[in-house]
Scaffold this motif. Structure first.
Motif, PDB file in Angstrom:
ATOM      1  N   ILE A   1       0.842  -1.197   0.000  1.00  0.00           N
ATOM      2  CA  ILE A   1       0.000   0.000   0.000  1.00  0.00           C
ATOM      3  C   ILE A   1       0.881   1.251   0.000  1.00  0.00           C
ATOM      4  O   ILE A   1       1.812   1.368   0.790  1.00  0.00           O
ATOM      5  CB  ILE A   1      -0.955   0.022   1.207  1.00  0.00           C
ATOM      6  CG1 ILE A   1      -1.941  -1.138   1.131  1.00  0.00           C
ATOM      7  CG2 ILE A   1      -1.706   1.346   1.282  1.00  0.00           C
ATOM      8  CD1 ILE A   1      -2.851  -1.255   2.341  1.00  0.00           C
ATOM      9  N   PHE A   2       0.538   2.185  -0.875  1.00  0.00           N
ATOM     10  CA  PHE A   2       1.224   3.473  -1.005  1.00  0.00           C
ATOM     11  C   PHE A   2       0.138   4.544  -1.112  1.00  0.00           C
ATOM     12  O   PHE A   2      -0.587   4.604  -2.084  1.00  0.00           O
ATOM     13  CB  PHE A   2       2.127   3.427  -2.253  1.00  0.00           C
ATOM     14  CG  PHE A   2       2.636   4.753  -2.755  1.00  0.00           C
ATOM     15  CD1 PHE A   2       2.724   5.879  -1.964  1.00  0.00           C
ATOM     16  CD2 PHE A   2       3.063   4.853  -4.081  1.00  0.00           C
ATOM     17  CE1 PHE A   2       3.209   7.083  -2.452  1.00  0.00           C
ATOM     18  CE2 PHE A   2       3.549   6.050  -4.584  1.00  0.00           C
ATOM     19  CZ  PHE A   2       3.621   7.174  -3.769  1.00  0.00           C
TER      20      PHE A   2
ATOM     21  N   TYR B   1      -2.125   3.644  -4.152  1.00  0.00           N
ATOM     22  CA  TYR B   1      -1.964   2.397  -4.896  1.00  0.00           C
ATOM     23  C   TYR B   1      -1.977   1.237  -3.909  1.00  0.00           C
ATOM     24  O   TYR B   1      -1.448   1.348  -2.798  1.00  0.00           O
ATOM     25  CB  TYR B   1      -0.629   2.386  -5.651  1.00  0.00           C
ATOM     26  CG  TYR B   1      -0.506   3.448  -6.706  1.00  0.00           C
ATOM     27  CD1 TYR B   1      -0.875   3.204  -8.026  1.00  0.00           C
ATOM     28  CD2 TYR B   1      -0.015   4.715  -6.388  1.00  0.00           C
ATOM     29  CE1 TYR B   1      -0.757   4.185  -9.000  1.00  0.00           C
ATOM     30  CE2 TYR B   1       0.105   5.702  -7.353  1.00  0.00           C
ATOM     31  CZ  TYR B   1      -0.264   5.432  -8.653  1.00  0.00           C
ATOM     32  OH  TYR B   1      -0.154   6.411  -9.614  1.00  0.00           O
ATOM     33  N   ALA B   2      -2.580   0.124  -4.331  1.00  0.00           N
ATOM     34  CA  ALA B   2      -2.621  -1.043  -3.452  1.00  0.00           C
ATOM     35  C   ALA B   2      -2.561  -2.320  -4.277  1.00  0.00           C
ATOM     36  O   ALA B   2      -3.061  -2.378  -5.411  1.00  0.00           O
ATOM     37  CB  ALA B   2      -3.883  -1.032  -2.597  1.00  0.00           C
ATOM     38  N   ARG B   3      -1.943  -3.322  -3.688  1.00  0.00           N
ATOM     39  CA  ARG B   3      -1.954  -4.683  -4.234  1.00  0.00           C
ATOM     40  C   ARG B   3      -2.725  -5.511  -3.218  1.00  0.00           C
ATOM     41  O   ARG B   3      -2.198  -5.907  -2.182  1.00  0.00           O
ATOM     42  CB  ARG B   3      -0.524  -5.183  -4.412  1.00  0.00           C
ATOM     43  CG  ARG B   3      -0.412  -6.570  -4.995  1.00  0.00           C
ATOM     44  CD  ARG B   3       1.016  -6.913  -5.351  1.00  0.00           C
ATOM     45  NE  ARG B   3       1.911  -6.858  -4.187  1.00  0.00           N
ATOM     46  CZ  ARG B   3       3.189  -7.195  -4.227  1.00  0.00           C
ATOM     47  NH1 ARG B   3       3.741  -7.587  -5.372  1.00  0.00           N
ATOM     48  NH2 ARG B   3       3.935  -7.131  -3.135  1.00  0.00           N
ATOM     49  N   ALA B   4      -4.022  -5.740  -3.521  1.00  0.00           N
ATOM     50  CA  ALA B   4      -4.922  -6.291  -2.510  1.00  0.00           C
ATOM     51  C   ALA B   4      -5.781  -7.409  -3.091  1.00  0.00           C
ATOM     52  O   ALA B   4      -6.216  -7.347  -4.249  1.00  0.00           O
ATOM     53  CB  ALA B   4      -5.825  -5.187  -1.955  1.00  0.00           C
TER      54      ALA B   4
ATOM     55  N   ASP C   1      -8.317  -0.243  -8.847  1.00  0.00           N
ATOM     56  CA  ASP C   1      -8.596  -0.517 -10.260  1.00  0.00           C
ATOM     57  C   ASP C   1      -8.278  -1.958 -10.641  1.00  0.00           C
ATOM     58  O   ASP C   1      -8.907  -2.515 -11.543  1.00  0.00           O
ATOM     59  CB  ASP C   1      -7.781   0.420 -11.159  1.00  0.00           C
ATOM     60  CG  ASP C   1      -8.212   1.869 -11.020  1.00  0.00           C
ATOM     61  OD1 ASP C   1      -9.348   2.115 -10.567  1.00  0.00           O
ATOM     62  OD2 ASP C   1      -7.412   2.761 -11.361  1.00  0.00           O
ATOM     63  N   PHE C   2      -7.279  -2.541  -9.969  1.00  0.00           N
ATOM     64  CA  PHE C   2      -6.872  -3.913 -10.259  1.00  0.00           C
ATOM     65  C   PHE C   2      -6.728  -4.671  -8.948  1.00  0.00           C
ATOM     66  O   PHE C   2      -6.380  -4.091  -7.921  1.00  0.00           O
ATOM     67  CB  PHE C   2      -5.537  -3.960 -11.016  1.00  0.00           C
ATOM     68  CG  PHE C   2      -5.527  -3.174 -12.289  1.00  0.00           C
ATOM     69  CD1 PHE C   2      -6.141  -3.660 -13.434  1.00  0.00           C
ATOM     70  CD2 PHE C   2      -4.913  -1.933 -12.349  1.00  0.00           C
ATOM     71  CE1 PHE C   2      -6.140  -2.932 -14.603  1.00  0.00           C
ATOM     72  CE2 PHE C   2      -4.900  -1.195 -13.513  1.00  0.00           C
ATOM     73  CZ  PHE C   2      -5.519  -1.696 -14.642  1.00  0.00           C
ATOM     74  N   ALA C   3      -6.972  -5.980  -9.000  1.00  0.00           N
ATOM     75  CA  ALA C   3      -6.741  -6.835  -7.838  1.00  0.00           C
ATOM     76  C   ALA C   3      -5.329  -7.392  -7.885  1.00  0.00           C
ATOM     77  O   ALA C   3      -4.677  -7.404  -8.938  1.00  0.00           O
ATOM     78  CB  ALA C   3      -7.761  -7.976  -7.821  1.00  0.00           C
ATOM     79  N   GLY C   4      -4.832  -7.857  -6.722  1.00  0.00           N
ATOM     80  CA  GLY C   4      -3.532  -8.496  -6.687  1.00  0.00           C
ATOM     81  C   GLY C   4      -3.490  -9.682  -7.640  1.00  0.00           C
ATOM     82  O   GLY C   4      -4.526 -10.285  -7.910  1.00  0.00           O
TER      83      GLY C   4
ATOM     84  N   GLN D   1      -5.447   5.437   8.849  1.00  0.00           N
ATOM     85  CA  GLN D   1      -4.959   4.069   8.779  1.00  0.00           C
ATOM     86  C   GLN D   1      -5.530   3.404   7.521  1.00  0.00           C
ATOM     87  O   GLN D   1      -6.750   3.376   7.331  1.00  0.00           O
ATOM     88  CB  GLN D   1      -5.375   3.286  10.022  1.00  0.00           C
ATOM     89  CG  GLN D   1      -4.870   3.896  11.320  1.00  0.00           C
ATOM     90  CD  GLN D   1      -5.408   3.195  12.559  1.00  0.00           C
ATOM     91  OE1 GLN D   1      -6.298   2.345  12.474  1.00  0.00           O
ATOM     92  NE2 GLN D   1      -4.869   3.552  13.730  1.00  0.00           N
ATOM     93  N   VAL D   2      -4.649   2.904   6.685  1.00  0.00           N
ATOM     94  CA  VAL D   2      -5.050   2.240   5.443  1.00  0.00           C
ATOM     95  C   VAL D   2      -4.477   0.824   5.485  1.00  0.00           C
ATOM     96  O   VAL D   2      -3.294   0.644   5.812  1.00  0.00           O
ATOM     97  CB  VAL D   2      -4.542   3.003   4.211  1.00  0.00           C
ATOM     98  CG1 VAL D   2      -5.105   2.387   2.926  1.00  0.00           C
ATOM     99  CG2 VAL D   2      -4.923   4.482   4.282  1.00  0.00           C
ATOM    100  N   TYR D   3      -5.291  -0.160   5.130  1.00  0.00           N
ATOM    101  CA  TYR D   3      -4.864  -1.542   5.344  1.00  0.00           C
ATOM    102  C   TYR D   3      -5.752  -2.500   4.552  1.00  0.00           C
ATOM    103  O   TYR D   3      -6.723  -2.104   3.902  1.00  0.00           O
ATOM    104  CB  TYR D   3      -4.937  -1.892   6.835  1.00  0.00           C
ATOM    105  CG  TYR D   3      -6.257  -1.526   7.498  1.00  0.00           C
ATOM    106  CD1 TYR D   3      -7.297  -2.447   7.603  1.00  0.00           C
ATOM    107  CD2 TYR D   3      -6.464  -0.246   8.026  1.00  0.00           C
ATOM    108  CE1 TYR D   3      -8.499  -2.107   8.201  1.00  0.00           C
ATOM    109  CE2 TYR D   3      -7.661   0.099   8.631  1.00  0.00           C
ATOM    110  CZ  TYR D   3      -8.677  -0.827   8.715  1.00  0.00           C
ATOM    111  OH  TYR D   3      -9.873  -0.487   9.303  1.00  0.00           O
ATOM    112  N   THR D   4      -5.411  -3.771   4.610  1.00  0.00           N
ATOM    113  CA  THR D   4      -6.274  -4.840   4.121  1.00  0.00           C
ATOM    114  C   THR D   4      -6.533  -5.794   5.290  1.00  0.00           C
ATOM    115  O   THR D   4      -5.927  -5.655   6.359  1.00  0.00           O
ATOM    116  CB  THR D   4      -5.624  -5.613   2.957  1.00  0.00           C
ATOM    117  OG1 THR D   4      -4.393  -6.205   3.403  1.00  0.00           O
ATOM    118  CG2 THR D   4      -5.336  -4.690   1.787  1.00  0.00           C
TER     119      THR D   4
END
Length: 267
Positions: free
Chosen positions: A170-171, A190-193, A219-222, A246-249
């Motif tokens: 996460i950025f 941006y996230a890879r989730a 926009d895209f999933a991991g 706080q940003v997270y998965t």
């Protein structure tokens, strides 16, 4: 707080570079480059630069708020990541021009997770660290080879490179550390989730939940990084002047928090 908007370039001076040639190359201005990098007495003679010196160059056109690092001979992503306190996957995953994480080339410009801060009267590295939540060691590491910046003394008008705290996946690009937010402020990044779900909430320094856990979708999933964006809804008024976003998965197995990024904010 003196967060600088617009696009900035982090350039390492090469033999033959002049302030004028860099201003033309990056659509900047010689006086602006000199002012924000301390290219004047007592640091140096006016407009004198030398190979290996690192410059922050502001573009004068109206561009998004982002910062690019110009790859130097001998650089690799690990070296750049260490300098700007960022995991390699974040650099590789948020730069479309990087096709192979093991290969970058001289003069390639890559987005780095930093922002630019304009030093104000009375500022110190310690006070800036307190405002932004970014450790002084990370700030100094990002500003290596900049003669106008030292651990003990910084000067009004110089622009500092400040790393943005990120996780492996996460950025957050908005809000920037130390920003003031309110109801309906934007959140972007941006996230890879897994399934592209990104969660966030806001708490103040009294641990009062100002914005309850909400989610947005990238926009895209991991395994790819995707851009996410949303507006933050305050469920309760802040009970303090400071807090954090706080940003997270969450884990698909047990629901535990993963990839937590904590951005210091003001209300």
């Amino acid at each position: 707080m003196a967060i600088q908007r617009g696009t900035h370039i982090i350039h390492t001076v090469k033999p033959g570079d002049t302030v004028y040639s860099l201003a033309v190359r990056y659509e900047s201005d010689i006086d602006a480059i000199a002012r924000v990098n301390g290219i004047y007495p007592p640091f140096t003679d006016p407009f004198v630069i030398f190979p290996g010196q690192v410059l922050v160059i502001p573009r004068l056109t109206v561009d998004p708020t982002e910062t690019f690092y110009v790859i130097q001979p001998g650089d690799n992503l690990t070296r750049v990541a260490d300098r700007f306190s960022s995991p390699v996957p974040v650099l590789a995953g948020t730069n479309p021009t990087i096709q192979n994480p093991d290969f970058v080339f001289p003069n390639q410009q890559i987005r780095v997770p930093v922002f630019i801060y304009d030093v104000e009267a009375g500022d110190s590295l310690f006070s800036i660290s307190q405002k932004t939540g970014v450790p002084t060691g990370q700030i100094l590491n990002a500003n290596m080879f900049r003669p106008a910046i030292s651990p003990d003394l910084i000067f009004e008008g110089i622009k500092l490179i400040i790393p943005i705290l990120v996780s492996q996946n996460i950025f957050v690009t908005e809000p920037l550390p130390g920003s003031t937010i309110q109801n309906n402020s934007r959140i972007e990044g941006y996230a890879r989730a897994f399934e592209a779900n990104v969660l966030y909430r806001v708490v103040d320094t009294n641990n009062m939940e100002v914005a309850s856990e909400s989610f947005t979708t990238a926009d895209f999933a991991g395994p790819n990084f995707g851009k996410f964006r949303d507006t933050i809804t305050f469920n309760n008024p802040p009970s303090a002047q400071e807090g954090e976003l706080q940003v997270y998965t969450r884990s698909a197995e047990d629901g535990s928090i993963q990839d937590l990024v904590q951005i210091k904010v003001n209300f």
